[in-house]
Design a protein around this motif. Sequence first.
Motif, PDB file in Angstrom:
ATOM      1  N   GLY A  32       0.803  -1.210   0.000  1.00  0.00           N
ATOM      2  CA  GLY A  32       0.000   0.000   0.000  1.00  0.00           C
ATOM      3  C   GLY A  32       0.840   1.266   0.000  1.00  0.00           C
ATOM      4  O   GLY A  32       1.981   1.278  -0.478  1.00  0.00           O
ATOM      5  N   THR A  33       0.306   2.337   0.583  1.00  0.00           N
ATOM      6  CA  THR A  33       1.002   3.618   0.544  1.00  0.00           C
ATOM      7  C   THR A  33       2.127   3.714   1.568  1.00  0.00           C
ATOM      8  O   THR A  33       3.083   4.454   1.367  1.00  0.00           O
ATOM      9  CB  THR A  33       0.016   4.778   0.773  1.00  0.00           C
ATOM     10  OG1 THR A  33      -0.636   4.598   2.037  1.00  0.00           O
ATOM     11  CG2 THR A  33      -1.030   4.824  -0.329  1.00  0.00           C
ATOM     12  N   LEU A  34       2.027   2.981   2.668  1.00  0.00           N
ATOM     13  CA  LEU A  34       3.061   3.021   3.710  1.00  0.00           C
ATOM     14  C   LEU A  34       3.938   1.778   3.718  1.00  0.00           C
ATOM     15  O   LEU A  34       5.133   1.865   4.020  1.00  0.00           O
ATOM     16  CB  LEU A  34       2.401   3.192   5.091  1.00  0.00           C
ATOM     17  CG  LEU A  34       3.341   3.182   6.298  1.00  0.00           C
ATOM     18  CD1 LEU A  34       4.318   4.364   6.237  1.00  0.00           C
ATOM     19  CD2 LEU A  34       2.547   3.212   7.607  1.00  0.00           C
ATOM     20  N   ARG A  81      -3.130 -10.272  -0.244  1.00  0.00           N
ATOM     21  CA  ARG A  81      -4.362 -10.699  -0.904  1.00  0.00           C
ATOM     22  C   ARG A  81      -4.013 -11.233  -2.295  1.00  0.00           C
ATOM     23  O   ARG A  81      -3.017 -10.794  -2.895  1.00  0.00           O
ATOM     24  CB  ARG A  81      -5.322  -9.525  -1.054  1.00  0.00           C
ATOM     25  CG  ARG A  81      -5.849  -8.949   0.232  1.00  0.00           C
ATOM     26  CD  ARG A  81      -6.713  -7.730  -0.054  1.00  0.00           C
ATOM     27  NE  ARG A  81      -5.950  -6.670  -0.700  1.00  0.00           N
ATOM     28  CZ  ARG A  81      -6.488  -5.568  -1.205  1.00  0.00           C
ATOM     29  NH1 ARG A  81      -7.789  -5.384  -1.155  1.00  0.00           N
ATOM     30  NH2 ARG A  81      -5.730  -4.644  -1.778  1.00  0.00           N
ATOM     31  N   PRO A  82      -4.806 -12.128  -2.839  1.00  0.00           N
ATOM     32  CA  PRO A  82      -4.522 -12.631  -4.191  1.00  0.00           C
ATOM     33  C   PRO A  82      -4.396 -11.506  -5.219  1.00  0.00           C
ATOM     34  O   PRO A  82      -3.585 -11.588  -6.139  1.00  0.00           O
ATOM     35  CB  PRO A  82      -5.740 -13.529  -4.484  1.00  0.00           C
ATOM     36  CG  PRO A  82      -6.177 -14.009  -3.141  1.00  0.00           C
ATOM     37  CD  PRO A  82      -5.952 -12.838  -2.217  1.00  0.00           C
ATOM     38  N   THR A  83      -5.171 -10.435  -5.044  1.00  0.00           N
ATOM     39  CA  THR A  83      -5.147  -9.333  -6.006  1.00  0.00           C
ATOM     40  C   THR A  83      -3.907  -8.456  -5.902  1.00  0.00           C
ATOM     41  O   THR A  83      -3.639  -7.646  -6.796  1.00  0.00           O
ATOM     42  CB  THR A  83      -6.393  -8.440  -5.825  1.00  0.00           C
ATOM     43  OG1 THR A  83      -6.470  -8.014  -4.455  1.00  0.00           O
ATOM     44  CG2 THR A  83      -7.657  -9.191  -6.194  1.00  0.00           C
ATOM     45  N   SER A  84      -3.140  -8.598  -4.810  1.00  0.00           N
ATOM     46  CA  SER A  84      -1.953  -7.750  -4.646  1.00  0.00           C
ATOM     47  C   SER A  84      -0.647  -8.517  -4.832  1.00  0.00           C
ATOM     48  O   SER A  84       0.437  -7.951  -4.635  1.00  0.00           O
ATOM     49  CB  SER A  84      -1.968  -7.084  -3.266  1.00  0.00           C
ATOM     50  OG  SER A  84      -1.877  -8.050  -2.231  1.00  0.00           O
ATOM     51  N   ASP A 123      -7.537   1.545   2.437  1.00  0.00           N
ATOM     52  CA  ASP A 123      -8.703   0.968   1.782  1.00  0.00           C
ATOM     53  C   ASP A 123      -8.765   1.440   0.339  1.00  0.00           C
ATOM     54  O   ASP A 123      -8.682   2.628   0.060  1.00  0.00           O
ATOM     55  CB  ASP A 123      -9.987   1.357   2.513  1.00  0.00           C
ATOM     56  CG  ASP A 123     -11.148   0.497   2.059  1.00  0.00           C
ATOM     57  OD1 ASP A 123     -11.276  -0.640   2.553  1.00  0.00           O
ATOM     58  OD2 ASP A 123     -11.893   0.945   1.178  1.00  0.00           O
ATOM     59  N   ASP A 124      -8.838   0.478  -0.562  1.00  0.00           N
ATOM     60  CA  ASP A 124      -8.894   0.809  -1.986  1.00  0.00           C
ATOM     61  C   ASP A 124     -10.232   0.402  -2.596  1.00  0.00           C
ATOM     62  O   ASP A 124     -10.341   0.188  -3.794  1.00  0.00           O
ATOM     63  CB  ASP A 124      -7.747   0.122  -2.735  1.00  0.00           C
ATOM     64  CG  ASP A 124      -7.720  -1.388  -2.529  1.00  0.00           C
ATOM     65  OD1 ASP A 124      -8.658  -1.926  -1.894  1.00  0.00           O
ATOM     66  OD2 ASP A 124      -6.768  -2.039  -2.999  1.00  0.00           O
ATOM     67  N   HIS A 172     -18.568   4.219   9.375  1.00  0.00           N
ATOM     68  CA  HIS A 172     -17.247   4.568   9.892  1.00  0.00           C
ATOM     69  C   HIS A 172     -16.181   3.682   9.255  1.00  0.00           C
ATOM     70  O   HIS A 172     -16.501   2.701   8.560  1.00  0.00           O
ATOM     71  CB  HIS A 172     -17.194   4.457  11.421  1.00  0.00           C
ATOM     72  CG  HIS A 172     -17.561   3.104  11.961  1.00  0.00           C
ATOM     73  ND1 HIS A 172     -16.750   2.005  11.832  1.00  0.00           N
ATOM     74  CD2 HIS A 172     -18.656   2.689  12.644  1.00  0.00           C
ATOM     75  CE1 HIS A 172     -17.314   0.962  12.404  1.00  0.00           C
ATOM     76  NE2 HIS A 172     -18.476   1.346  12.904  1.00  0.00           N
ATOM     77  N   THR A 173     -14.920   4.028   9.499  1.00  0.00           N
ATOM     78  CA  THR A 173     -13.800   3.342   8.851  1.00  0.00           C
ATOM     79  C   THR A 173     -13.734   1.846   9.154  1.00  0.00           C
ATOM     80  O   THR A 173     -13.238   1.067   8.340  1.00  0.00           O
ATOM     81  CB  THR A 173     -12.464   3.985   9.283  1.00  0.00           C
ATOM     82  OG1 THR A 173     -12.418   4.037  10.720  1.00  0.00           O
ATOM     83  CG2 THR A 173     -12.336   5.382   8.722  1.00  0.00           C
ATOM     84  N   GLY A 174     -14.226   1.450  10.317  1.00  0.00           N
ATOM     85  CA  GLY A 174     -14.168   0.039  10.676  1.00  0.00           C
ATOM     86  C   GLY A 174     -14.994  -0.852   9.785  1.00  0.00           C
ATOM     87  O   GLY A 174     -14.830  -2.080   9.801  1.00  0.00           O
ATOM     88  N   LEU A 175     -15.886  -0.251   8.983  1.00  0.00           N
ATOM     89  CA  LEU A 175     -16.729  -1.024   8.075  1.00  0.00           C
ATOM     90  C   LEU A 175     -16.171  -1.069   6.658  1.00  0.00           C
ATOM     91  O   LEU A 175     -16.795  -1.638   5.759  1.00  0.00           O
ATOM     92  CB  LEU A 175     -18.146  -0.420   8.052  1.00  0.00           C
ATOM     93  CG  LEU A 175     -18.859  -0.397   9.416  1.00  0.00           C
ATOM     94  CD1 LEU A 175     -20.203   0.308   9.306  1.00  0.00           C
ATOM     95  CD2 LEU A 175     -19.030  -1.803   9.952  1.00  0.00           C
ATOM     96  N   LEU A 176     -15.009  -0.481   6.454  1.00  0.00           N
ATOM     97  CA  LEU A 176     -14.344  -0.559   5.158  1.00  0.00           C
ATOM     98  C   LEU A 176     -13.632  -1.906   5.036  1.00  0.00           C
ATOM     99  O   LEU A 176     -13.120  -2.441   6.023  1.00  0.00           O
ATOM    100  CB  LEU A 176     -13.323   0.575   5.020  1.00  0.00           C
ATOM    101  CG  LEU A 176     -13.907   1.992   4.951  1.00  0.00           C
ATOM    102  CD1 LEU A 176     -12.790   3.029   5.081  1.00  0.00           C
ATOM    103  CD2 LEU A 176     -14.677   2.198   3.650  1.00  0.00           C
ATOM    104  N   PRO A 177     -13.587  -2.477   3.853  1.00  0.00           N
ATOM    105  CA  PRO A 177     -12.994  -3.814   3.678  1.00  0.00           C
ATOM    106  C   PRO A 177     -11.582  -3.959   4.240  1.00  0.00           C
ATOM    107  O   PRO A 177     -11.259  -4.970   4.863  1.00  0.00           O
ATOM    108  CB  PRO A 177     -13.006  -3.994   2.153  1.00  0.00           C
ATOM    109  CG  PRO A 177     -14.164  -3.167   1.702  1.00  0.00           C
ATOM    110  CD  PRO A 177     -14.180  -1.967   2.599  1.00  0.00           C
ATOM    111  N   GLY A 178     -10.742  -2.949   4.032  1.00  0.00           N
ATOM    112  CA  GLY A 178      -9.368  -3.053   4.526  1.00  0.00           C
ATOM    113  C   GLY A 178      -9.294  -3.198   6.030  1.00  0.00           C
ATOM    114  O   GLY A 178      -8.491  -3.974   6.560  1.00  0.00           O
TER     115      GLY A 178
END
Length: 249
Positions: free
Chosen positions: A14-16, A40-43, A89-90, A100-106
């Motif tokens: 990711g970015t960091l 992840r398989p996509t990364s 999160d992408d 809120h952020t906790g519900l984002l997939p990442g």
Amino acid sequence: MSPSLNIAILGASGTLGPFILQAISAHPNASTVCLRILARPTSVGRVKILVEQHADLDLTVHVIDYTNGGAGLDSALQGVDVVISAVGDDSGLTKKDVKHTGLLPGFITQDTVAKAAKAAGVKLFVPSEYGAPTHSIPLDSESYIVGKRLHHDLLRKLGLPFLLVYSGSFPETEPPVTPLPLQSTEAPIPLGEPPFETTRYHLAAYIVQLLFDHGIDAVGGGIYVLRGLRRDKGLISEETGKTEWVLDV
């Protein structure tokens, strides 16, 4: 030579994440560290590039299927001392889509990894923070970033020691990489020409310094802030319950 550390990194591409690998590679004790990238398989494609760039590191890749309850996590985390999470999160989801952020997939993935880390006997978890302080946000807050505070609550319920590191916002245009020098109260050393701005590499170097130089037992439960010209350690006052800042020397 320092005892070896086994570190798993979540969000390495990711970015960091790439800066964390760069900071580890630059540390004098890099050769004593075993690294595992949870991908992840996509990364996988992006992660393979990172592996090629860091042939000097003892680095393995573990592909995790989070759509299947985190298949592969149990074996990937066996023997790991520290998990460093650098997830963002992408998904493209925004405040309009989730509460809120906790519900984002990442960050849902981060919860999954934390639970598996506890089961595997991981000693320290470094959740993805690295912005504004969130540990004092009320659990019932309507703030969009309360998801990060909810994650702290999960870690406490799991009984998994964790380390919080905040850095504030990063500059829009990142300057060239410069080292993170040692400091003291007598001789604070600026990291760059004024006005100083904390970069992603400075943050990554600071996290690595905390883990490698201070030790995971010493920093577990700590709240640290990399802020401008000074490195600060946040302490919660027993009298007021508020964060008070003291210079970390």
